[in-house]
Structures are given as C-alpha cells and as structure tokens.
Write a protein that holds these residues in place. Sequence first.
Motif, short mmCIF file in Angstrom:
data_model
loop_
_atom_site.label_atom_id
_atom_site.label_comp_id
_atom_site.label_asym_id
_atom_site.label_seq_id
_atom_site.Cartn_x
_atom_site.Cartn_y
_atom_site.Cartn_z
N TRP A 1 57.26 71.16 28.51
CA TRP A 1 57.08 72.50 27.96
C TRP A 1 55.73 73.03 28.41
CZ3 TRP A 1 60.37 75.56 25.26
CH2 TRP A 1 61.56 74.96 24.84
N PHE A 2 55.73 74.26 28.90
CA PHE A 2 54.53 74.93 29.37
C PHE A 2 54.29 76.18 28.55
CE2 PHE A 2 56.19 72.51 32.89
CZ PHE A 2 55.07 71.95 33.47
N ARG A 3 52.99 76.52 28.36
CA ARG A 3 52.62 77.71 27.60
C ARG A 3 51.63 78.53 28.42
NH1 ARG A 3 48.00 78.48 24.26
NH2 ARG A 3 48.25 80.33 23.02
N ARG A 4 51.87 79.85 28.44
CA ARG A 4 50.93 80.79 29.05
C ARG A 4 50.57 81.81 27.98
NH1 ARG A 4 50.65 82.22 34.40
NH2 ARG A 4 52.76 81.46 34.70
N GLY B 1 48.67 85.36 27.50
CA GLY B 1 48.10 86.52 28.18
C GLY B 1 48.10 86.32 29.68
N THR B 2 46.95 86.47 30.30
CA THR B 2 46.85 86.30 31.75
C THR B 2 46.30 84.92 32.11
OG1 THR B 2 44.66 87.28 31.72
CG2 THR B 2 46.51 88.77 32.14
N SER B 3 46.22 84.00 31.14
CA SER B 3 45.67 82.68 31.40
C SER B 3 46.63 81.83 32.24
CB SER B 3 45.37 81.96 30.08
OG SER B 3 46.57 81.64 29.42
N GLN B 4 46.11 80.75 32.76
CA GLN B 4 46.93 79.81 33.52
C GLN B 4 47.92 79.12 32.59
OE1 GLN B 4 47.14 79.53 36.60
NE2 GLN B 4 45.18 79.72 37.61
N GLU B 5 49.05 78.72 33.14
CA GLU B 5 50.05 77.99 32.39
C GLU B 5 49.53 76.58 32.10
OE1 GLU B 5 54.64 78.52 32.90
OE2 GLU B 5 53.90 77.05 34.34
N VAL B 6 49.76 76.09 30.87
CA VAL B 6 49.26 74.79 30.43
C VAL B 6 50.44 73.95 29.96
CG1 VAL B 6 47.80 73.63 28.73
CG2 VAL B 6 47.08 75.80 29.70
N LEU B 7 50.47 72.68 30.36
CA LEU B 7 51.48 71.75 29.88
C LEU B 7 51.16 71.39 28.44
CD1 LEU B 7 53.91 69.86 30.52
CD2 LEU B 7 52.22 68.12 31.14
N ALA C 1 50.73 81.66 19.70
CA ALA C 1 51.37 82.74 20.44
C ALA C 1 51.31 82.46 21.94
CB ALA C 1 50.68 84.06 20.14
N GLY C 2 52.27 82.99 22.67
CA GLY C 2 52.28 82.85 24.12
C GLY C 2 53.70 82.84 24.66
N GLU C 3 53.81 82.62 25.96
CA GLU C 3 55.11 82.52 26.62
C GLU C 3 55.35 81.05 26.92
OE1 GLU C 3 56.14 85.26 29.86
OE2 GLU C 3 56.74 83.48 30.99
N TYR C 4 56.48 80.53 26.46
CA TYR C 4 56.81 79.12 26.62
C TYR C 4 58.02 78.99 27.54
CZ TYR C 4 53.81 78.16 22.61
OH TYR C 4 52.74 78.06 21.76
N ARG C 5 57.97 77.99 28.41
CA ARG C 5 59.13 77.69 29.24
C ARG C 5 59.26 76.18 29.33
NH1 ARG C 5 58.57 76.17 34.58
NH2 ARG C 5 56.40 76.08 35.29
#
Length: 114
Positions: free
Chosen positions: A9-12, A14-20, A34-38
């Motif tokens: 699972w990765f989280r981004r 705002g405009t930050s880098q994606e983090v595992l 909060a953030g975008e998860y994939r």
Amino acid sequence: PAGYVRYQWFRRSGTSQEVLVYDGEVSSYTATAAGEYRVVVNDIQGKCPDLSCCPAIIEEDSIPAFTVLARSPTCVSNQPQANGTLTVMGLGMNVSGYRYALSEGSSFTVANPT
C-alpha cells in the motif's frame, strides 16, 4: 482482492512523493491519514490481478465552530413534557452534511447510543 501473496500500500499526500505504508500478506489496510492510497498486488504495477483496484482518496475537512442552546422541557405534575429542545447554531445554511445522535442517560457511544 484476497488470496494473493504480497500487498504493498502506497500513500501520496498533496504533491508529496508516494510513500510505502504497508508491505505484507494481509489484503486490507486501515488508513489513518488523509491522502491518496493505492495498492500493488504481487508486484504487478499499474493494475490488480483481477482489475479491481482503484486509488482511494481520503480528504480532511474542518467542522465549523458551533454552539448548542438547550431549553429544558416544562413539567406538569412533576412529569416532564416532550417540549425540550436543543438548537444547534453556527453550522451554516446547508446542514444536511451533518449527523447527530441524542441519548438519554449518563453514557454514550456512537456505535450504540444508550
């Protein structure tokens, strides 16, 4: 989807880098920010094995400052009447996005008001 060997699972935010944020065998992840998860399943980049994965986006929103005005019910022969009110003020004109629960007694839980 369940039944695979590796879930990443990765989280981004705002405009930050994606983090595992998770790498393991469990097919679900509980997001706490909060953030975008994939999710990447079995190292297949760009799509899930059964094509069911989409990014999940969690947005934070603030709750406006509000006040509550309580009016006690009247009594007839020591019996309270059903005319007490709570008036919530300061939520703006569109209050349909808010939910509330009232409970009688000394304890309260959101899942099971008592």
